[in-house]
Design a protein around this motif. Structure first.
Motif, short mmCIF file in Angstrom:
data_model
loop_
_atom_site.label_atom_id
_atom_site.label_comp_id
_atom_site.label_asym_id
_atom_site.label_seq_id
_atom_site.Cartn_x
_atom_site.Cartn_y
_atom_site.Cartn_z
N ASN A 11 12.46 17.59 -15.13
CA ASN A 11 12.37 16.34 -14.38
C ASN A 11 13.71 15.76 -13.95
O ASN A 11 13.81 14.58 -13.62
CB ASN A 11 11.60 15.28 -15.19
N ASP A 86 10.64 8.31 -8.71
CA ASP A 86 10.30 7.37 -9.78
C ASP A 86 11.30 7.60 -10.91
O ASP A 86 11.09 8.45 -11.78
CB ASP A 86 8.86 7.60 -10.24
N ILE A 88 13.62 7.04 -14.22
CA ILE A 88 13.40 6.41 -15.53
C ILE A 88 14.67 6.35 -16.38
O ILE A 88 14.60 5.97 -17.55
CB ILE A 88 12.29 7.14 -16.31
N THR A 112 13.54 11.71 -13.55
CA THR A 112 12.33 11.14 -12.97
C THR A 112 11.19 11.17 -13.96
O THR A 112 11.20 11.93 -14.93
CB THR A 112 11.92 11.89 -11.70
N ARG A 113 10.21 10.34 -13.70
CA ARG A 113 9.06 10.24 -14.58
C ARG A 113 8.26 11.55 -14.59
O ARG A 113 7.96 12.10 -13.52
CB ARG A 113 8.16 9.09 -14.12
N LEU A 359 3.32 6.59 -20.72
CA LEU A 359 3.17 7.24 -19.42
C LEU A 359 1.73 7.13 -18.91
O LEU A 359 1.49 6.91 -17.72
CB LEU A 359 3.58 8.71 -19.51
N ASP A 362 1.04 3.51 -17.77
CA ASP A 362 1.69 3.25 -16.48
C ASP A 362 0.96 3.95 -15.34
O ASP A 362 0.84 3.40 -14.23
CB ASP A 362 3.15 3.69 -16.52
N LYS A 363 0.48 5.17 -15.59
CA LYS A 363 -0.22 5.93 -14.55
C LYS A 363 -1.55 5.26 -14.19
O LYS A 363 -1.88 5.12 -13.00
CB LYS A 363 -0.46 7.36 -15.05
#
Length: 442
Positions: A11, A86, A88, A112-113, A359, A362-363
């Protein structure tokens, strides 16, 4: 400004940002001016030294760093927006080319996420276990209320029993040696709620005032003092006082004198309301946990070790703050968890679970357009202000001085709203379970 994106492992994303020479040179000159206003250079007033003099005095590299700090945040935010990232973690500059009259090139690495492959999280059929209704809950609560206002009376005409409080002197020895910290005079102990080693309080039952006797105990294998682990010990006891708890008579006059209620009936109604509310709260929490567990177990997400390591450090900091408050040292705590290796494994699993849970929440919030409204924030502040006995505006003023607290508060609100969403959009069967104690009594 233009940017080029290169995806890397775990990521990580590398962004190459190009800033036009005119803009870069302008930032460099502004940095020279800003630095010159804060340094003393012989022969020049602050802010009046020529660029070449400032460069010789502080070095070109420092000026470039100042210029980057001025120009990069805006350019980086634009690059992140253009590439729909995105992010983080804090960006890290890995390379840059900064020469006068040339385009500025900066390479930045960001994290990134991770992708969350959500399982079905609506219209699920789940079971949530809740304790069976306690028919004695009301009587226990009423007795607890009376116990809060009980008086302690000396007992002179009988031996001690398991519900008494006793005052005694003790002197402990182990293997013929005095136990450090193992003696005291006039010590008061509630025999029904003893925190002494197993078997100690039980042997204080059945004795009269002024009795002198020995009791034999064995320290637990997990006792904090290495010398005493699993060792037999003898304590010489002198019983000084026996006290019994005497409950007050429940009358309207008594209720009025110790509470905000005027009658017994009002008190009993409030107790029942409290029990009902607690049961509903317990039921709601069990439902939330059951649904969320089902979603978590079916959801796939690859978490980079780098994220886990950061979360482990965060967990360690939380533990250390709590231990400092409790007066316990780190080594003693870790040893109680099974040692360094076992505790490291626990931290690894806890960190992965926390990240995955966060996670997923948030999703779901993103997919369902769940956000923090002003009304949510005001309600949360009012609840917290009520707990701490302050005005909501006073609490908001305190929080406004710490952005991290405001961010944490917003995340709590999102968590609550997502969990409410899951409860309202799934089918939950509540199953009452009998505790081991109830099963034995039955």
């Amino acid at each position: 400004m233009k940017s080029t994106l290169t995806k890397k492992e775990d990521n990580l994303v590398s962004l190459n940002i190009v800033v036009p020479a005119k803009e870069a040179d302008s930032a460099y000159n502004m940095a020279v001016s800003r630095i010159s206003q804060h340094i003393n250079i012989d022969g020049f007033r602050k802010g009046k030294a020529p660029k070449a003099v400032v460069e010789r005095h502080v070095g070109v590299d420092r000026i470039k760093q100042e210029a980057l700090e001025m120009i990069l945040p805006k350019q980086l935010n634009q690059a992140i927006y253009d590439n729909k990232l995105d992010v983080i973690s804090q960006p890290a500059i890995t390379d840059y080319q900064f020469e006068a009259g040339k385009d500025l090139e900066v390479t930045v690495e960001v994290e990134t996420r991770p992708e969350v492959k959500l399982a079905d999280y609506k219209n699920l059929n789940v079971k949530a276990e809740v304790p069976a209704k306690d028919d004695e809950a009301f009587n226990k609560a009423l007795e607890g209320f009376l116990n809060q206002h009980a008086s302690m009376e000396l007992v002179l005409d009988r031996p001690s029993n398991e519900t008494d409080t006793v005052v005694f002197d003790f002197d402990g020895t182990c293997n013929g040696e005095k136990i450090q910290g193992g003696s005291a005079k006039g010590y008061s102990l509630d025999l029904a709620h003893s925190n002494f080693i197993p078997g100690f309080a039980e042997q204080l039952v059945g004795h009269n005032i002024k009795d002198e006797f020995d009791i034999q105990v064995t320290f637990p294998e997990d006792y904090h003092d290495e010398k005493l682990k699993g060792q037999p010990a003898t304590f010489a006891i002198k019983l000084n006082e026996i006290k019994q708890r005497v409950l007050p008579e429940l009358t309207d006059e008594f209720v009025k004198s110790v509470s905000r209620f005027s009658t017994i009936d009002e008190l009993k109604a409030d107790i029942q309301d409290y029990i009902d509310h607690q049961r509903e709260s317990l039921k709601k929490s069990a439902g939330e946990a059951a649904v969320f567990k089902s979603v978590v177990e079916a959801t796939e997400v690859a978490i980079p070790q780098r994220m886990i390591d950061r979360e482990i450090e965060s967990l360690k900091n939380e533990y250390q703050q709590r231990l400092a408050y409790q007066g316990m040292d780190w080594k003693t705590f870790v040893d109680a968890q099974g040692g360094e290796e076992a505790f490291a494994k626990t931290l690894q699993e806890d960190a992965k679970a926390r990240i995955k849970n966060s996670l997923i929440i948030d999703k779901i919030a993103k997919d369902e357009n769940i956000s923090v409204e002003q009304s949510d924030f005001s309600e949360k502040l009012s609840q917290m202000a009520s707990v701490y006995g302050v005005e909501p505006q006073q609490m908001l003023k305190q929080f406004s001085q710490n952005p991290e607290i405001l961010s944490s508060l917003s995340q709590q609100i999102i968590n609550d709203k997502v969990r409410d969403f899951l409860v309202n959009n799934n089918n939950i069967e509540y199953v009452e379970i009998t505790t081991d104690k109830e099963a034995v009594e039955a």
